[in-house]
Design a protein around this motif. Structure first.
Motif, PDB file in Angstrom:
ATOM      1  N   GLU A 526      -1.501  -3.591   2.360  1.00 24.04           N
ATOM      2  CA  GLU A 526      -2.632  -4.466   2.131  1.00 24.04           C
ATOM      3  C   GLU A 526      -2.465  -5.255   0.836  1.00 24.04           C
ATOM      4  O   GLU A 526      -2.915  -6.383   0.722  1.00 24.04           O
ATOM      5  CB  GLU A 526      -3.893  -3.624   2.072  1.00 24.04           C
ATOM      6  CG  GLU A 526      -5.146  -4.401   2.345  1.00 24.04           C
ATOM      7  CD  GLU A 526      -6.357  -3.531   2.104  1.00 24.04           C
ATOM      8  OE1 GLU A 526      -7.447  -4.048   2.203  1.00 24.04           O
ATOM      9  OE2 GLU A 526      -6.177  -2.342   1.804  1.00 24.04           O
ATOM     10  N   SER A 527      -1.812  -4.639  -0.151  1.00 20.58           N
ATOM     11  CA  SER A 527      -1.700  -5.319  -1.438  1.00 20.58           C
ATOM     12  C   SER A 527      -0.677  -6.449  -1.382  1.00 20.58           C
ATOM     13  O   SER A 527      -0.624  -7.274  -2.277  1.00 20.58           O
ATOM     14  CB  SER A 527      -1.292  -4.325  -2.510  1.00 20.58           C
ATOM     15  OG  SER A 527      -0.013  -3.829  -2.227  1.00 20.58           O
ATOM     16  N   ARG A 528       0.164  -6.478  -0.344  1.00 22.45           N
ATOM     17  CA  ARG A 528       1.183  -7.530  -0.291  1.00 22.45           C
ATOM     18  C   ARG A 528       0.685  -8.763   0.433  1.00 22.45           C
ATOM     19  O   ARG A 528       0.887  -9.882  -0.042  1.00 22.45           O
ATOM     20  CB  ARG A 528       2.431  -7.009   0.400  1.00 22.45           C
ATOM     21  CG  ARG A 528       3.279  -6.139  -0.483  1.00 22.45           C
ATOM     22  CD  ARG A 528       4.574  -5.848   0.224  1.00 22.45           C
ATOM     23  NE  ARG A 528       5.419  -7.024   0.242  1.00 22.45           N
ATOM     24  CZ  ARG A 528       6.541  -7.133  -0.444  1.00 22.45           C
ATOM     25  NH1 ARG A 528       6.936  -6.123  -1.172  1.00 22.45           N
ATOM     26  NH2 ARG A 528       7.258  -8.217  -0.374  1.00 22.45           N
ATOM     27  N   SER A 529       0.087  -8.563   1.591  1.00 24.58           N
ATOM     28  CA  SER A 529      -0.345  -9.720   2.356  1.00 24.58           C
ATOM     29  C   SER A 529      -1.195  -9.251   3.516  1.00 24.58           C
ATOM     30  O   SER A 529      -0.999  -8.155   4.037  1.00 24.58           O
ATOM     31  CB  SER A 529       0.859 -10.468   2.904  1.00 24.58           C
ATOM     32  OG  SER A 529       1.677  -9.570   3.606  1.00 24.58           O
ATOM     33  N   SER A 530      -2.143 -10.058   3.886  1.00 30.13           N
ATOM     34  CA  SER A 530      -2.909  -9.781   5.092  1.00 30.13           C
ATOM     35  C   SER A 530      -3.439 -11.110   5.606  1.00 30.13           C
ATOM     36  O   SER A 530      -3.513 -12.092   4.870  1.00 30.13           O
ATOM     37  CB  SER A 530      -4.069  -8.830   4.806  1.00 30.13           C
ATOM     38  OG  SER A 530      -4.916  -9.388   3.825  1.00 30.13           O
TER      39      SER A 530
END
Lengths: 672, 320
Positions: A526-530
């Motif tokens: 989630e912290s990288r991309s969504s």
């Protein structure tokens, strides 16, 4: 499972002779296309059950084919997915053809080959030995060739068919060599035996490149694409949709089956070649598309672009797999497979739309069209959805697979090899460029064809297309939207394939903690991309409607009509509009001078003369001129030289035969 | 739990309203500074608001040939731009819907707005609309890949394409001075100038038909439709300035909190950042001349190459 699938295919095969006997009757079209629709829907159901049910692969061996081998068929997750793509496209085309096929003036040239073609593509993905695979592959090529030359009196179609046949033969030949190398001297043609044999690195590499050439020529990779923009538009539009949307995917299936399944662990440097051709095809395909004014040819070139994108993702997946980064390989392969599915939807939709335009106006030349949004409003709407989807605009489906590809590129700095470190950002730039150019290309297609004022009488008097065609196009457009707003469903459905081929998987998207976030997709963490297509869709819809409501309520909702601003010149005709080629002029000037050696020469009459000024544009197809034309010339020259062998005396022929025998015996004698 | 949810909603709504209300002010501010630099009095700061309300009340005059698409597009463009602008962190990061779209998706949503605006230019069937659209897509075909490459370069440094995480990372001491960040900033400024149709790429004040791009595309719009398009253009300028501020000057952005003091600091610093960037834009625009259309590809090509170089450096070594 596999027997059910084979019965479905058998039903399709049986429709072909039935079509020949029926073709005299006037109802034949409806009957055959209706039966095709039922058969493909049944096959689609079987494929979906096999894919989602996650059953173990089921196999069957039938007693024909090579005598010591038999014909092996097998359905696993990968073939089930491609079967679903084929039959979804096939079902949509059959539904479309229920309406479109009625306008056909010689249906007997199409009806027998259409079900045969569908059956052949199904057989390719079901085949479980090299022999059945190649026979089905060739069956697919030949049946589609017959469909390409169905309208053989139209200028250029016979040439298209001839070039297609040559290239298809060439592609099959390379695949034949590849499988021959894999099978070894003992002829282990069954895929199980090939999987069990561990070929040496050199042999595996050779097979991979043969597969890249063979499958790539079918899929339309640059520089093996020359046949594709000729053959796909030549066929009737529902067949064009299948050829571009579905058959190119069968070629991709062939490549995935060989590269990810049969060959065993990949070498990292294989991915260099795959990435390079993928990136170059993506950019070249869309640049070619921008230079065309034939509507269906633009769509065919745009297929090359999308195939390039898919191969670039496959190259990334190969690289990740070679270095054991299984989660990244899963991400890249998911991106590729999702784009396979997405492209089959919107490319079929666009070809069907172009067929509707072709039928309504009798031309596919964009310079003769325009203003169709007023005459064919429903077709115009679904075509717009297709254009937006293929231009990778959120919240539609094209964006999701492109976004996943970019996410895969963003994990690639972790790759240890220097070659890939330098290659991947370049390919990323090429893909970004092709995405932006694709949007430009489809603004041009839609703007010239459907917007503006009609450029000819045919466009002026066009009529909306029939209900069957519209139903097929609307179903595809709806699927484009659904796959765009809930991509998580589709990503999860691909998980079993990706798991078997790469050994890794993406996080489960639906039904776990992301559920609390309204169906977002999260490729890594989630912290990288969504990304959440549903919310983007809802947000844009809501804000647009609130704005419209508030303004109409609080400010003004009045409309007046008036003439467009013409700079003081009254009565500017439709010919003062921008044309397809003038729209592409800035891009031709920026990119075309390098890629196509595009030259513009202006011819201005002297002051006082009333002669018209002329602008001549020269565009060169460098791939054709540098690759195909020399080969064709060389074949011509060699044939000329060898011609004299036809006029020898009997003594010389006997000498030649004897010499050949001696040479062959010597080869045998010194062979190790 | 419920209260937290409501507070989150208020924060997200506040951001949406903030960008919407501040965008005409920013436009007025830039115009004012430009006028002062030229020793003119210039229109009052609030003039854009007056223009917009006046346009909203006027009747729409549609060209004879305009279709339903032409009437729907202003709303699509406005909605897409507004959604994109409300997803970029301004005064507070970690907003309720921040995970809806990462930076790549935000660029694509802007691309969506541009796609439809270019179609609108072609709908009436005049040569002005066509000239504007064809130039706009040519500019976009270079600006968009450049923007994506910038995103790649920064995302590889921050390890995320999610703007809230990127802002938090850029605010941490782990960033340091990096070559790739510098290249990315230059490229981002070039792209922002091109995307917003500012000098030297396009002139927002010109109405000389042959030199304009954006204005030629929207030439046939009037009344409320034109108001929406102008508002969307203003929002886009706010978006790009917020993006530059959020990535390269992330100081003061309140991290996922609702403490009033931090929020106040966030809002004040945000407005100060917009003012500084707006002034710089005005100075730059006053100091430079507009380019010929076919010099623009070279200008944008430079941005693309810089951004590609930045990405390449990140691939080659982690320390750049």
């Amino acid at each position: 499972m596999i027997t059910d699938a084979l019965f479905g295919v058998l039903a399709l095969v049986a429709l072909a002779p039935l079509a020949i006997t029926l073709s005299a009757s006037s109802k034949a079209g409806s009957a055959i296309y209706g039966a095709c629709l039922i058969a493909t829907v049944a096959l689609l159901t079987i494929a979906l059950v096999a894919l989602i049910g996650q059953q173990v692969a089921s196999t069957v061996t039938l007693p024909f084919g090579l005598p010591w081998l038999g014909a092996h068929f097998r359905i696993d997750a990968l073939s089930a997915f491609f079967m679903a793509v084929i039959n979804l496209g096939g079902a949509a085309a059959s539904l479309y053809a229920l309406g479109y096929g009625r306008h056909e003036h010689a249906p007997q040239r199409i009806l027998p080959f259409f079900p045969a073609y569908l059956a052949a593509m199904n057989l390719v993905v079901l085949a479980d030995d090299a022999f059945s695979f190649l026979v089905s592959w060739e069956f697919m090529s030949l049946s589609s060739w017959a469909l390409v030359i169905a309208h053989h009196r139209v200028a250029g179609n016979l040439r298209a068919g001839y070039i297609y046949l040559l290239m298809a033969g060439f592609g099959t030949l390379t695949l034949l060599l590849g499988f021959g190398l894999l099978a070894g001297p003992d002829g282990h043609y069954a895929f199980d035996a090939i999987r069990a044999s561990h070929p040496s690195v050199a042999l595996a590499s050779l097979v991979l490149f043969l597969a890249l050439i063979g499958a790539g020529s079918k899929a339309g990779l640059v520089p093996l694409h020359a046949w594709l923009p000729l053959a796909h538009p030549a066929a009737p539009s529902h067949v064009s949709g299948i050829m571009s949307g579905v058959m190119t995917k069968v070629a991709i299936y062939g490549f995935i089956r060989i590269a990810f399944d049969l060959l065993g662990p990949p070498q990292w440097w294989w991915s260099l070649a795959v990435l390079a051709v993928g990136g170059i095809s993506a950019v070249m395909g869309v640049l070619y598309a921008l230079m065309q004014s034939d509507l269906k040819r633009v769509l065919a070139y745009s297929t090359i672009e999308n195939i390039g994108l898919i191969f670039a993702s496959l190259g990334l997946a190969l690289a990740f797999k070679a270095y054991g980064m299984s989660f990244a390989a899963a991400l890249a392969l998911t991106a590729a497979l999702l784009h396979v599915f997405n492209h089959s939807l919107f490319k079929s939709l666009l070809f069907f739309g172009s067929g509707a335009v072709l039928h309504a106006t009798g031309t596919r030349d964009m310079e003769q069209l325009g203003g169709l949004i007023h005459r064919m409003p429903k077709t115009a709407f679904v075509f717009l959805v297709g254009c937006a989807a293929i231009s990778a605009l959120p919240p539609l489906n094209g964006f999701v697979s492109e976004w996943l590809t970019f996410q895969a590129i963003l994990v690639s700095p972790q790759l240890p090899s220097w070659g890939l470190k330098l290659m991947v950002p370049g390919v990323g730039a090429l893909l970004a460029l092709s995405a932006a150019l694709a949007a430009a290309c489809f603004v041009r297609v839609y703007g010239i064809t459907f917007l503006g004022r009609p450029r000819s009488d045919a466009a002026h008097t066009a009529k909306e297309t029939d209900a069957f065609s519209l139903a097929a196009m609307m179903a595809l457009a709806a699927l484009c939207l659904i796959a765009g707003i809930v991509p998580g469903l589709f990503i999860d459905a691909l998980a079993p394939i990706v798991q078997t081929l790469t050994g890794g998987h993406m996080p489960v998207q639906i039904g776990t903690q992301w559920m609390s976030q309204w169906l977002s997709i999260v490729p890594i963490a989630e912290s990288r991309s969504s990304y959440n297509g549903l919310l983007v869709f809802v947000f844009m819809g809501l804000t647009g409607m609130i704005a419209a409501f508030a303004i109409h309520r609080l400010a003004s909702d009045k409309i007046r009509r008036g003439p467009a601003w013409g700079c003081g010149f009254a009565g500017t005709g439709p010919q003062t509009q921008y044309t397809a080629s003038s729209f592409a002029q800035p891009i031709r000037r920026v990119f075309g001078t390098l890629v196509f050696r595009a030259r513009e020469t202006g011819d201005m009459p002297p002051p006082g003369s009333t002669a018209p000024a002329r602008l001549t544009v020269q565009v060169h197809d460098l791939v054709w001129e540098a690759l195909y034309a020399p080969v064709a010339r060389a074949v011509g020259v060699i044939a000329e030289r060898l011609n004299y062998l036809q006029f020898l005396t009997i003594r010389r022929y006997l000498t030649l035969v004897f010499a050949a025998l001696i040479v062959l015996l010597m080869v045998l004698a010194i062979w190790p | 739990m419920m209260n937290a949810m409501i507070r989150d909603f208020i924060m997200q709504g506040g951001q949406m309203l903030l960008v919407l209300t501040i965008s005409p002010l920013l436009l007025g501010f830039v115009r004012k500074v430009k006028a002062r630099l030229l020793r003119r009095q210039g229109p009052p700061l609030l003039q854009p608001y007056r223009d917009l309300t006046r346009l909203m009340r006027k009747d729409v005059v549609l060209a004879d040939n305009a279709s339903w698409l032409f009437r729907a597009i202003p709303y699509v463009v406005f909605a897409a731009t507004w959604v994109a602008a409300s997803l970029v962190p301004t005064f507070r990061s970690g907003l309720l819907f921040s995970w809806t779209a990462d930076l790549i998706a935000i660029i694509a949503i802007l691309g969506c707005a541009r796609f439809f605006l270019a179609l609108a230019g072609m709908d009436t069937g005049t040569s002005f609309g066509g000239i504007g659209s064809s130039r706009e897509v040519m500019i976009a075909s270079l600006a968009e890949p450049a923007m994506l490459m910038i995103v790649f370069a920064i995302a590889l440094i921050a390890g995320s394409t999610q703007l809230s995480f990127m802002a938090a990372f850029m605010n941490s001491p782990a960033v340091g001075l990096r070559v790739s960040l510098g290249l990315g900033l230059i490229a981002l400024i070039i792209v922002a100038l091109a995307e917003n149709g500012r000098i030297p790429v396009d002139n927002p004040a010109t109405h000389l038909e042959l030199t304009m791009v954006h204005e030629a595309m929207v030439l046939e719009y009037s009344g409320r439709h034109l108001a929406l398009i102008e508002l969307a253009a203003a929002l886009k300028l706010v978006l790009y300035l917020s993006l530059i501020a959020c990535l390269f000057a992330p100081w003061g952005i309140a991290p996922g909190t609702t403490e009033p003091k931090l929020l106040l600091i966030g809002v004040v610093t945000y407005i100060a950042k917009l003012a500084v960037l707006g002034t710089l834009l005005a100075i730059f625009e006053t100091a430079i001349a507009k380019m010929r259309v076919f010099r623009v590809p070279e200008f944008l090509g430079a941005a693309l190459m810089l951004a590609l170089l930045a990405t390449l450096l990140r691939f080659v070594s982690r320390s750049f």
